[in-house]
Design a protein around this motif. Sequence first.
Motif, PDB file in Angstrom:
ATOM      1  N   ALA A 153      95.144  26.357  62.818  1.00  0.00           N
ATOM      2  CA  ALA A 153      93.827  26.815  63.274  1.00  0.00           C
ATOM      3  C   ALA A 153      93.501  26.271  64.657  1.00  0.00           C
ATOM      4  CB  ALA A 153      92.747  26.413  62.285  1.00  0.00           C
ATOM      5  N   PHE A 154      94.474  26.271  65.560  1.00  0.00           N
ATOM      6  CA  PHE A 154      94.198  25.826  66.920  1.00  0.00           C
ATOM      7  C   PHE A 154      93.333  26.857  67.617  1.00  0.00           C
ATOM      8  CE2 PHE A 154      97.909  23.163  66.141  1.00  0.00           C
ATOM      9  CZ  PHE A 154      97.475  21.971  66.691  1.00  0.00           C
ATOM     10  N   GLY A 155      92.271  26.396  68.272  1.00  0.00           N
ATOM     11  CA  GLY A 155      91.369  27.317  68.953  1.00  0.00           C
ATOM     12  C   GLY A 155      90.610  28.217  68.017  1.00  0.00           C
ATOM     13  N   GLY A 156      90.573  27.871  66.730  1.00  0.00           N
ATOM     14  CA  GLY A 156      89.845  28.696  65.776  1.00  0.00           C
ATOM     15  C   GLY A 156      90.588  29.946  65.351  1.00  0.00           C
ATOM     16  N   GLN A 157      91.856  30.107  65.750  1.00  0.00           N
ATOM     17  CA  GLN A 157      92.629  31.284  65.387  1.00  0.00           C
ATOM     18  C   GLN A 157      93.883  30.848  64.637  1.00  0.00           C
ATOM     19  OE1 GLN A 157      93.121  34.143  68.628  1.00  0.00           O
ATOM     20  NE2 GLN A 157      91.659  32.976  69.846  1.00  0.00           N
ATOM     21  N   GLU A 158      94.498  31.819  63.960  1.00  0.00           N
ATOM     22  CA  GLU A 158      95.711  31.513  63.215  1.00  0.00           C
ATOM     23  C   GLU A 158      96.854  31.239  64.187  1.00  0.00           C
ATOM     24  OE1 GLU A 158      95.947  31.101  59.943  1.00  0.00           O
ATOM     25  OE2 GLU A 158      93.778  31.384  59.916  1.00  0.00           O
ATOM     26  N   SER A 159      97.649  30.223  63.888  1.00  0.00           N
ATOM     27  CA  SER A 159      98.767  29.843  64.739  1.00  0.00           C
ATOM     28  C   SER A 159      99.923  29.421  63.851  1.00  0.00           C
ATOM     29  CB  SER A 159      98.365  28.708  65.693  1.00  0.00           C
ATOM     30  OG  SER A 159      97.913  27.594  64.943  1.00  0.00           O
ATOM     31  N   SER A 160     101.020  29.024  64.480  1.00  0.00           N
ATOM     32  CA  SER A 160     102.188  28.573  63.745  1.00  0.00           C
ATOM     33  C   SER A 160     102.757  27.342  64.429  1.00  0.00           C
ATOM     34  CB  SER A 160     103.246  29.676  63.657  1.00  0.00           C
ATOM     35  OG  SER A 160     103.657  30.076  64.955  1.00  0.00           O
ATOM     36  N   LEU A 161     103.539  26.588  63.687  1.00  0.00           N
ATOM     37  CA  LEU A 161     104.203  25.398  64.207  1.00  0.00           C
ATOM     38  C   LEU A 161     105.661  25.719  64.493  1.00  0.00           C
ATOM     39  CD1 LEU A 161     102.963  22.366  62.062  1.00  0.00           C
ATOM     40  CD2 LEU A 161     102.344  22.958  64.395  1.00  0.00           C
ATOM     41  N   VAL A 162     106.151  25.252  65.646  1.00  0.00           N
ATOM     42  CA  VAL A 162     107.554  25.410  66.017  1.00  0.00           C
ATOM     43  C   VAL A 162     108.120  24.017  66.215  1.00  0.00           C
ATOM     44  CG1 VAL A 162     109.186  26.446  67.608  1.00  0.00           C
ATOM     45  CG2 VAL A 162     107.037  27.610  67.121  1.00  0.00           C
TER      46      VAL A 162
END
Length: 683
Positions: A150-159
């Motif tokens: 939830a970075f920046g309030g949006q869905e994200s993924s970890l790499v």
Amino acid sequence: MLVSRRLDDQTYEAIVSEAEARLPWLCPVWTDHNAHDPGITVLELMAWYKELQQYHMDQITPAIRRKLLELAGLRLRPERAAVCTLAVPDDAPGRLAGTRLAGPQALPFELLEPIPARRPRLERVLAELDGQRADITELCTGGMPFQPFAFGGQESSLVLGLSQPPEGRIRLWFQVEQPSGAPRNPKDDATPPPRTLAWELLGAEEVQPLEDETWALSWSGSVTLPLPADWPAGEGGLYWLRLRQTQPGCEEQVRLSGLFTGRYLAAQQESRARRYTFAVPPSQDQQVLVASAQAQRAELAVFLRTPAGWEQISDYQPLPGEDGLRLMVNANRAAQDGEENLLVVALDPLYTQDLLFDGTGLPGQQVSLNLGGQTALTEHLHLLCQTVGEDGDARPTPWHPVEDLSACGPRDRVFVYDPQRETLTFGDGNHGAVPAPGFGSILVTELILSSCNGGNIPAGASLTFWDGTPAHNDAASGGRERETPAEGRGRLLAQLGGTAKCLSAEDYAQCARQTPGLRVAGAKALPGFDPHWGQGRRSAAVTVAVLPAGEGRRPVADRRFLQAVERQLERCRPICIRTAVVSVRYAPFTLSVQLLAGAGAEESAIRQAVEAAFAPRQEAIGNPVRRDDCIILLQRCPGVLQVRRLELHGMDQNSYETAAGDLQIPQDAIGSLERMEIQMLRP
């Protein structure tokens, strides 16, 4: 109601007096009833013995308490060693399972799993959002909590970028921060994880975890992933993994405070004897591997199971190596029935004399263990005793511990362990078998000691390997002593406070709140309410409105959450009742207030206090928004002198105002403050 009878209901004087009163009828010629008479002396002796027997008959011993608890369906919890995770330096050598460490105050620890010599390092961690990447490596190692999806309030993924791929599989350790509020109930096999995660090897393919101890990042643990042999390196010469959250669920957002590759489990224990069993085919030079550091330094006793039974053999050759201890064994005579037929016992050389005992052949033999104040873990306590078989020959036979010998038969190969006296007690031939007499006929094949709750040490306490290499540890926890009958009785009473079948409305609500695998912030049962009938009522229907422990102003249960509660209620409902589960609704309303405020009153603080009071919670389901409660809340705010006017207005057709100014909401809804208008008057 059963009334317990008091068996110790006579004193010594009462027994003597009653017996003397019967003497003229029993023996009329006996006329001297004074204390100097020898018959009276014998009578007083029997009275003393009768009083003693009555006292013992009226006592409930710990053994009887254990039996009563077992009849009630509760078994006392065994002792358990504390467990912690270790972080080892990148340049540290590999270690075998069973490697010992020294803790504070000379507490012994042992590795529960091997540390491979070839270990990948987590070089970089990136947050990926709309094709853009941000380096968050320091967040993953600094101990500061963050939300990876939830970075920046949006869905994200970890790499994740690894320095090198390990052989065959990789294990990642996730340090998960638990949210406040309702805790997550223990999971079961029927409930799916609270969220869906997808793992992808960049340059290869999507993979499924071999093991996920975190249950989709619900708590701290490791995730083990399979790796292909042809996984290519990517950007910067690193090997990249991507972790995506495909379905977030309706409960908490994942919070991590650490992500590591070099975390391994250790337990506060000391192995004085370990047993390793194998199923081997018949072979002249059969080779087996004992992957344990404890076996490399131990004295060995090897047993082969032939068609006639177990027997000790000496035809073997130990070959120590980096991967453990290899044994070349002559297994030509091994029994071939698919069961384990080779037993390797590794004895600590410092305690070998304390692990071998002579058999007396007498009933109720006791042997004393020299444990030094530590506790033997019952689940890791096993013996190999010379036992007379049906053919009359004595052979080594495995024996196991039991709580009590009274329910055992004459051929049961069992013993009782007493942790207070550090003794092992065998049977008497009627209740439990008797070991055969002879020199060294009793061998302890597995004995693991622990300080139990004394091994719960704080995080950062120094743990050191035998060669002086330090290891950073998290807090060691989970150690406990054996549960006493009194503690078991308290746990049984707590269980009886729950219900396995629902009768009252509170039973349904409590059953929903205990749904395995969920974080339930609130549940309310609505008898007679059927959502399929609109607002109609059915006498044989119960609807449960549930509130998930989610984030945001208005958490709503998703389909997975509702189905899990439905399965829970299906197990507990009577057959004549129809149940349904719905998510709580939100009844929006506005609050308009005019306040007489002093110098210390701040509108932002008043607004924050009111909004916090109307946060979704268990007590708010179906309860009206009361005007008087709002007035009291406002009067408690700093600087508020008087509430001049307060009005509540519903914003949908499901809510209405009462004559008292309260706001009545639906029984499956929660009042949600949508807008607040504050007019502050200064004196």
